[in-house]
Design a protein around this motif. Structure first.
Motif, PDB file in Angstrom:
ATOM      1  N   UNK A  33       0.830  -1.196   0.000  1.00 17.07           N
ATOM      2  CA  UNK A  33       0.000   0.000   0.000  1.00 17.07           C
ATOM      3  C   UNK A  33       0.871   1.255   0.000  1.00 17.07           C
ATOM      4  N   UNK A  34       0.274   2.371  -0.363  1.00 12.88           N
ATOM      5  CA  UNK A  34       0.989   3.651  -0.326  1.00 12.88           C
ATOM      6  C   UNK A  34       1.470   3.939   1.096  1.00 12.88           C
ATOM      7  N   UNK A  35       0.627   3.652   2.077  1.00 18.03           N
ATOM      8  CA  UNK A  35       0.984   3.904   3.475  1.00 18.03           C
ATOM      9  C   UNK A  35       2.222   3.096   3.880  1.00 18.03           C
ATOM     10  N   UNK A  36       2.272   1.833   3.456  1.00 23.87           N
ATOM     11  CA  UNK A  36       3.426   1.000   3.785  1.00 23.87           C
ATOM     12  C   UNK A  36       4.705   1.548   3.139  1.00 23.87           C
ATOM     13  N   UNK A  37       4.587   1.940   1.872  1.00 24.20           N
ATOM     14  CA  UNK A  37       5.776   2.450   1.177  1.00 24.20           C
ATOM     15  C   UNK A  37       6.233   3.783   1.748  1.00 24.20           C
ATOM     16  N   UNK A  38       5.302   4.624   2.146  1.00 26.36           N
ATOM     17  CA  UNK A  38       5.693   5.892   2.766  1.00 26.36           C
ATOM     18  C   UNK A  38       6.408   5.646   4.087  1.00 26.36           C
ATOM     19  N   UNK A  39       5.955   4.635   4.814  1.00 25.18           N
ATOM     20  CA  UNK A  39       6.627   4.284   6.063  1.00 25.18           C
ATOM     21  C   UNK A  39       8.035   3.763   5.783  1.00 25.18           C
ATOM     22  N   UNK A  40       8.174   3.060   4.681  1.00 25.29           N
ATOM     23  CA  UNK A  40       9.454   2.460   4.320  1.00 25.29           C
ATOM     24  C   UNK A  40      10.458   3.502   3.827  1.00 25.29           C
ATOM     25  N   UNK A  41       9.968   4.508   3.080  1.00 23.08           N
ATOM     26  CA  UNK A  41      10.888   5.426   2.399  1.00 23.08           C
ATOM     27  C   UNK A  41      10.783   6.887   2.822  1.00 23.08           C
ATOM     28  N   UNK A  42       9.667   7.292   3.429  1.00 26.34           N
ATOM     29  CA  UNK A  42       9.459   8.725   3.663  1.00 26.34           C
ATOM     30  C   UNK A  42       9.347   9.108   5.114  1.00 26.34           C
ATOM     31  N   UNK A  43       9.432   8.157   6.020  1.00 26.53           N
ATOM     32  CA  UNK A  43       9.185   8.482   7.422  1.00 26.53           C
ATOM     33  C   UNK A  43      10.371   9.173   8.082  1.00 26.53           C
ATOM     34  N   UNK A  44      11.579   8.908   7.613  1.00 27.15           N
ATOM     35  CA  UNK A  44      12.759   9.451   8.271  1.00 27.15           C
ATOM     36  C   UNK A  44      12.991  10.910   7.877  1.00 27.15           C
ATOM     37  N   UNK A  45      13.719  11.625   8.754  1.00 30.76           N
ATOM     38  CA  UNK A  45      14.123  12.988   8.445  1.00 30.76           C
ATOM     39  C   UNK A  45      15.220  12.949   7.394  1.00 30.76           C
ATOM     40  N   UNK A  46      15.166  13.859   6.463  1.00 35.32           N
ATOM     41  CA  UNK A  46      16.217  13.861   5.458  1.00 35.32           C
ATOM     42  C   UNK A  46      15.855  14.677   4.244  1.00 35.32           C
ATOM     43  N   UNK A  47      16.552  14.417   3.151  1.00 35.63           N
ATOM     44  CA  UNK A  47      16.333  15.153   1.915  1.00 35.63           C
ATOM     45  C   UNK A  47      15.616  14.259   0.909  1.00 35.63           C
ATOM     46  N   UNK A  48      14.745  14.851   0.136  1.00 40.75           N
ATOM     47  CA  UNK A  48      13.989  14.125  -0.885  1.00 40.75           C
ATOM     48  C   UNK A  48      14.736  14.203  -2.205  1.00 40.75           C
ATOM     49  N   UNK A  49      15.000  13.057  -2.813  1.00 36.98           N
ATOM     50  CA  UNK A  49      15.728  13.077  -4.088  1.00 36.98           C
ATOM     51  C   UNK A  49      14.878  12.616  -5.260  1.00 36.98           C
ATOM     52  N   UNK A  50      13.708  12.038  -4.995  1.00 35.80           N
ATOM     53  CA  UNK A  50      12.872  11.542  -6.079  1.00 35.80           C
ATOM     54  C   UNK A  50      11.783  10.636  -5.546  1.00 35.80           C
ATOM     55  N   UNK A  51      11.170   9.876  -6.463  1.00 36.34           N
ATOM     56  CA  UNK A  51      10.093   8.975  -6.090  1.00 36.34           C
ATOM     57  C   UNK A  51      10.456   7.536  -6.381  1.00 36.34           C
TER      58      UNK A  51
END
Length: 506
Positions: A108-126
């Protein structure tokens, strides 16, 4: 309703499993299974399509066509392999394999966001398979554990580097770019300012050891070293007592004066006379070779003018490889030493903030086959820099030419398209985290697509790098436009000359 895309079959293991499906999942799609009371994430590595009706020994095209007309494609199936990434919460690999028949579900989108977007940091892409899920990189681990950006020419490494610089600027990062082709001096960044630093070293700031190397004075040439040190001390003394001085000329003048003194001594020592003459000759030869970076004592200490919170750019395109090598070695050595001073004794020259140094065309300075002066300090920073806040990013379009020791110390990699097997093999040999499955995907990446792995991301992932929003760098030249422009300018000049002659009546 949960999207079940297939079920486990055959033999499974804690690290991988096979599944079969009547749906059409895609390679690199993220999936999960529920096993042992936990949600276990995985990624589809390979897919094959088959038919229950059409066996492998049916080789007649007409027969296959007739069967398809009658049966349709309802009996076809998809068979695939999944690499287990680990538990969604902890990324721990399960201790037991999943039971046969376990449902495989689309993440799910929620699972992937937890996997890749939950941490503090810089966004480089999708995420490549689901671009709406943004991938964030842990900045602390990226800088302290170092980064490599590797790709063949034209695969998008300059864009990726620019995106990272802009994201770091948004966090107030201090970046130093050692720019072999002087591309970044023309770049504008959305999230911060840049500062151009002249590619010059004040001769007063070179150490005696650096003078020894530049003058090619070996450790065995003890007399030459003695007179070089004497010349250095005299020039240092003049430069600090307010005397107007040209540092290297003062060293050369001392050597000549000393040679005359020894020549006129009652008891000549020919070996000492020869040694001091050699020092004068080698200093004169050094300034001829490296005048481009050592021609003035008016320039500032190159490290002291690095500005915090900006991208500081040293353009090296006007220098040859030797001069670039000397300058990079000097700058990186000073940065590391001053950070050490700042974090230990507090004495001597200090640098009070971490610096992330980006070296473009890193394979030239940290070469696998050639010994360069900057190679040792690059390797040293790769080994020790994390303790003192000196980060390193090596950018290269020829990974096979990059020093394997330095490459092995880069705990984070962004690898864009790599086709040449020797490049792939060199990277895999130096990186424990680049698996065989990921290696096989490198040739099929499109421009701007990358494999991102290392401590800066929770799991290795395929990413579509964002397009840099500032002024782009590193683009290919528009050859046709340049040809047309040159042709038009030539014709315009010819027309002007013709009109001028007509007006003169010649």
């Amino acid at each position: 309703m949960t999207d079940i895309i297939g079920r486990c079959y055959g033999e499974t293991s804690p690290n991988s499993l096979s599944f079969i499906s009547k749906k059409t999942p895609t390679v690199n799609e993220y999936v999960y299974i529920e096993h042992d009371g936990r949600t276990i994430m995985g990624i589809i590595d390979t897919l094959l399509r088959g038919s229950f009706t059409l066996s492998d020994d049916l080789l007649d095209e007409d027969s296959i066509g007739r069967i398809i007309d009658i049966e349709g494609q309802s009996d076809q199936y998809i068979r695939g392999e999944i690499t287990i990434l680990g538990d969604l919460e902890t990324l721990e690999i399960p201790r037991t394999p999943a039971p046969i028949g376990t449902p495989v579900k689309k993440a799910t989108i929620e699972q992937l966001e937890k996997l890749f977007s939950s941490q503090q940091g810089i966004t480089i892409g999708g995420v490549l398979s689901q671009p709406e899920v943004k991938v964030k990189l842990d900045v602390n681990k990226m800088v302290s554990r170092h980064l490599g950006i590797l790709a063949m020419t034209g695969a998008g490494k300059s864009n990726a580097t620019s995106v990272i610089i802009d994201e770091l600027l948004a966090l107030g990062g201090t970046i130093l770019v050692l720019d072999m082709h002087s591309e970044y001096g023309k770049t504008t960044f959305k999230n911060g300012e840049k500062k151009s630093i002249p590619a010059k070293i004040n001769p007063r700031d070179l150490s005696i050891l650096e003078y020894k190397r530049l003058c090619n004075i070996t450790d065995s040439a003890t007399n030459q070293e003695k007179y070089l040190r004497d010349a250095y001390d005299i020039a240092k003394e003049k430069s600090t007592d307010g005397t107007k001085t040209v540092f290297i000329e003062d060293m050369i003048n001392f050597a000549h004066e000393k040679a005359n003194e020894l020549e006129n001594a009652e008891r000549k020592n020919n070996s000492h006379i020869d040694a001091v003459n050699q020092v004068a000759f080698k200093l004169e030869d050094m300034i001829r070779k490296y005048r481009s970076i050592l021609d003035s004592t008016d320039v500032s200490d190159i490290v002291s003018i690095i500005e915090p919170g900006k991208v500081n750019i040293i353009g090296l395109s006007s220098l040859d490889e030797k001069a670039s090598d000397i300058l990079v070695k000097h700058v990186l050595t000073e940065i590391l030493n001053r950070r050490k001073n700042a974090m230990t004794t507090g004495k001597g020259k200090t640098l009070e903030y971490p610096v992330f140094s980006i070296i473009e065309e890193a394979h030239i300075l940290a070469s696998q086959k050639r010994n360069t002066q900057s190679k040792n300090i690059i390797g040293r920073i790769a080994r020790e820099g994390r303790k003192f806040g000196v980060g390193l990013c090596l950018v290269s379009q020829s990974p096979k030419s990059l020093d394997s020791e330095a490459l092995s110390q880069l705990n984070n990699l962004i690898i864009l398209r790599l086709v040449e097997p020797s490049d792939q093999a060199h990277v895999q040999k130096s990186s424990e985290s680049l698996s065989e499955e990921l290696l096989k995907k490198l040739p099929s990446l499109n421009v701007g697509e990358a494999i991102v792995l290392g401590q800066m991301t929770r799991v290795p992932t395929m990413v579509k790098i964002d397009e840099f929003q500032g002024r782009s760098v590193g683009n290919d030249l528009d050859i046709i436009s340049l040809w047309q422009k040159a042709k038009n300018e030539k014709e315009a000049k010819k027309e002007e000359s013709k009109q001028f002659i007509d007006e003169l009546g010649i």
